[in-house]
Design an enzyme around this catalytic site. Sequence first.
Site: not given
Ligand code: GUN
Length: 296
Positions: A121, A98, A54
Amino acid sequence: MSAKIIDGSKVASELRDEVRQDVKDWVDEGHRPPFLQAILIGNNPASNTYIGAKTKACKEVGIETDTLRLPDTVSAKELKKTVRQCNQNDDVDGILVQLPLPSHLSSHDVIESIDYRKDVDGFHPMNVGRLAVGQPTFRSCTPAGIFELLKYYSIPTKSKHAVVVGASNIVGTPVSIMLSREHSEGKATTTICHKYTKDLTQHTIAADIIIVAAGQPNLIKGEMVKEGVVVIDVGISRVADETREKGYKLVGDCHFESVREKASWITPVPGGVGPMTVAMLMKNTLLAAKKSIYPG
Ligand code: GUN
């Protein structure tokens, strides 16, 4: 039939190019660059990898970002205080915590503590609810990325039978909303399968489109699908592989070789859905900076 490959790496790269141009236009208009605040708790290796991807994508498109790293002993109170500070900081456009969280923390509580206007998200109940009733919203990134792929390859969903395998809050549930609602993109007849489903094959064999997000390597095998099916594999698991430098390889939820023989389209793992999730996060962060979803 041998399926055509849905190239998520290529489509995501094109999307990032678009976002980079849009960010440039936004900054050229006199605005500061969008800012994404990531919060990472503990030391989960997969989470570290995702945050790395990211951060790299942000750099590529001109979005500024920072990752706050908190120990896995952090209390719910401390974490929510940190989130609140980000909520109140006008220089922060998007907030991402996350997942997964250490077991002493409630992901529901933490997600709900994020200002929904910064929830890039798309996990906050406000955004999921707005998705369900057809109002503008931050669509969660993996489901949104799946729809971008279907659109890119002109794969229709309207009036098709879609089967979603896995009912998580991150993928299965929002993608089933997007597939099933007549006001949303999907307009498909949609079946959701999960761990309580008695006979998975009975459903997958009838599907025109299968979206599998169960986190179980090789769950979907060739004999479980019909000729011509479109398969979107969201699974990404590490399985031991001594021949690789890292000691593991990444695999999806499908037995790729046997499913590929029957499908018309299939996403590879890696290089399918994964890069799209990150690209959609970039899009959502720009939308947050522009206050496109929630003006004022
Ligand atoms: N853990 C697995 N996929 C994601 C996601 O798309 N966003 C976040 N914040 N955590 C995750």
